[in-house]
Design an enzyme around this catalytic site. Structure first.
Site, PDB file in Angstrom:
ATOM      1  N   ARG A  14      16.890 -38.433  10.402  1.00 49.33           N
ATOM      2  CA  ARG A  14      17.231 -38.718  11.800  1.00 49.33           C
ATOM      3  C   ARG A  14      15.993 -39.079  12.606  1.00 49.33           C
ATOM      4  O   ARG A  14      16.005 -40.009  13.414  1.00 49.33           O
ATOM      5  CB  ARG A  14      17.926 -37.501  12.413  1.00 49.33           C
ATOM      6  CG  ARG A  14      19.327 -37.244  11.865  1.00 49.33           C
ATOM      7  CD  ARG A  14      19.834 -35.860  12.240  1.00 49.33           C
ATOM      8  NE  ARG A  14      21.223 -35.679  11.819  1.00 49.33           N
ATOM      9  CZ  ARG A  14      21.804 -34.500  11.642  1.00 49.33           C
ATOM     10  NH1 ARG A  14      21.102 -33.390  11.838  1.00 49.33           N
ATOM     11  NH2 ARG A  14      23.071 -34.425  11.272  1.00 49.33           N
ATOM     12  N   ASP A  27      17.252 -33.867   8.941  1.00 56.22           N
ATOM     13  CA  ASP A  27      16.535 -33.933  10.220  1.00 56.22           C
ATOM     14  C   ASP A  27      15.438 -35.000  10.160  1.00 56.22           C
ATOM     15  O   ASP A  27      15.226 -35.752  11.118  1.00 56.22           O
ATOM     16  CB  ASP A  27      15.903 -32.572  10.543  1.00 56.22           C
ATOM     17  CG  ASP A  27      16.920 -31.466  10.637  1.00 56.22           C
ATOM     18  OD1 ASP A  27      17.723 -31.474  11.574  1.00 56.22           O
ATOM     19  OD2 ASP A  27      16.913 -30.584   9.758  1.00 56.22           O
ATOM     20  N   ARG A  57      22.812 -22.332  13.950  1.00 62.81           N
ATOM     21  CA  ARG A  57      22.954 -22.189  12.504  1.00 62.81           C
ATOM     22  C   ARG A  57      22.721 -20.752  12.080  1.00 62.81           C
ATOM     23  O   ARG A  57      23.338 -20.251  11.149  1.00 62.81           O
ATOM     24  CB  ARG A  57      21.987 -23.145  11.799  1.00 62.81           C
ATOM     25  CG  ARG A  57      22.315 -24.619  12.056  1.00 62.81           C
ATOM     26  CD  ARG A  57      21.383 -25.554  11.306  1.00 62.81           C
ATOM     27  NE  ARG A  57      21.728 -26.947  11.533  1.00 62.81           N
ATOM     28  CZ  ARG A  57      21.106 -27.737  12.405  1.00 62.81           C
ATOM     29  NH1 ARG A  57      20.126 -27.255  13.148  1.00 62.81           N
ATOM     30  NH2 ARG A  57      21.458 -28.990  12.555  1.00 62.81           N
ATOM     31  N   HIS A  88      15.514 -25.406   9.245  1.00 58.54           N
ATOM     32  CA  HIS A  88      16.562 -26.361   9.587  1.00 58.54           C
ATOM     33  C   HIS A  88      17.367 -25.708  10.707  1.00 58.54           C
ATOM     34  O   HIS A  88      18.388 -25.070  10.483  1.00 58.54           O
ATOM     35  CB  HIS A  88      17.459 -26.640   8.379  1.00 58.54           C
ATOM     36  CG  HIS A  88      18.656 -27.506   8.696  1.00 58.54           C
ATOM     37  ND1 HIS A  88      18.554 -28.734   9.296  1.00 58.54           N
ATOM     38  CD2 HIS A  88      19.980 -27.296   8.503  1.00 58.54           C
ATOM     39  CE1 HIS A  88      19.758 -29.254   9.459  1.00 58.54           C
ATOM     40  NE2 HIS A  88      20.649 -28.387   8.987  1.00 58.54           N
TER      41      HIS A  88
END
Length: 305
Positions: A152, A149, A89, A176
């Site tokens: 999840r 996240d 990212r 993140h």
């Protein structure tokens, strides 16, 4: 034509922006949605396609301009370069910083009470710069952070106990991205510490954390992008703002202690980030969070002038 009250603008009509628009449309959170993209032909096609589904909710969706987006109640920024299979990212920052700068410049003057929600990656770095470039108070500019996240993570932990995901409270905090960490100390099932119900050793905890962190990469490897999960997250954030629900989410927002934006549990309401909730961490988790903050700040320092 200026937006009416309770209008949400989505910047970016690609796979993520269109999925967010669909989620907002189906959930009937506001009456009016505006979709904006520099690719006007694509944007128009997405609006026409989404309008065919509007009979399910009677939500109005239309193509708009950057100036109109700047006068909306909530502005969701999804526009940016897509994360490719081998990208982290953070590797997206070179491409997406310039895109963000152009977006915010084109929206000015931005409505004073607007809430700016960053979804594009790297979300923590872009949230920091959006706070500087937008001119809005820091509490009104934040990123989706580690909310997806954490969702999840909760799904994995719930499956081990064979309970509903909503029965588990657990947070991924920090970046993140690759330096994120799991706050195992606070993971619980309706107040009972998770590790007392389902003891797992350090090796298994590391495995769970890795699966959580790598899930997006695995999806991108197979289909080229992620969209549905972040769409659900973005629409939930918007709903919380519109109805001033004061729910607690791990969102990327300014942290004085770290000198950057990163994810910690925050109270979210109509005015944006109401407050950050303190979260008890053990020594290892505290160290991991500090390292995550240092990683984000290091990237920021290369662009912050």
């Amino acid at each position: 034509m200026l937006p009416t009250s309770d209008t949400i603008a989505i910047i970016g009509a690609g796979s993520v922006g269109s999925a967010i628009a669909q989620s907002l449309l189906l959930r009937k959170i506001v009456a009016d949605l505006i979709l904006v993209d520099i690719d006007t032909e694509l944007c128009n096609a997405q609006v026409q396609d989404l309008a065919d589904a509007a009979y399910l909710s009677n939500v109005r969706i239309r193509q708009g301009t950057s100036a109109e987006a700047g006068q909306s109640n909530i502005i969701v920024v999804t526009a940016g370069a897509k994360q490719r299979e081998n990208d982290t990212r953070m590797s997206l920052i070179d491409r997406n910083y310039a895109i963000l700068e152009n977006i915010l410049s084109s929206m000015k003057p931005i409505r004073e009470d607007a809430i700016l929600v960053l979804v594009a990656n790297p979300v923590d770095v872009l949230t920091y710069f959006a706070q500087k470039l937008s001119g809005l108070p820091q509490s009104q500019v934040f990123g989706s952070g580690t909310l997806l996240d954490s969702i999840r993570l909760r799904a994995i932990l719930a499956s081990k106990l064979k309970v509903a995901d909503t029965s588990v409270s657990a947070y991924v905090i920090g970046e993140h991205g690759d330096s994120q960490c799991v706050a195992w100390s606070t993971a619980n099932v309706h107040g009972t510490p998770y590790l007392s119900l389902f003891p797992i050793d350090e090796e298994e905890r590391a495995k769970v954390a890795a699966i959580t962190k790598r899930k997006a990469y695995e999806i991108i490897k197979a289909k080229g992008f992620t969209s549905y999960g972040i769409a659900a997250v973005a629409s939930t954030i918007c709903e919380c703002i519109v109805f001033d629900q004061r729910r607690v989410f791990p969102l990327s927002h300014w942290q004085n202690d770290f000198g950057c934006c990163l994810s910690l549990p925050a109270v979210l309401g109509r005015s944006g980030i109401v407050s950050t909730l303190p979260i008890p961490l053990d020594q290892e988790e505290t160290s991991a969070l500090a390292q995550s903050g240092a990683s984000i700040k290091d990237i920021i320092s290369k662009y912050d002038v």
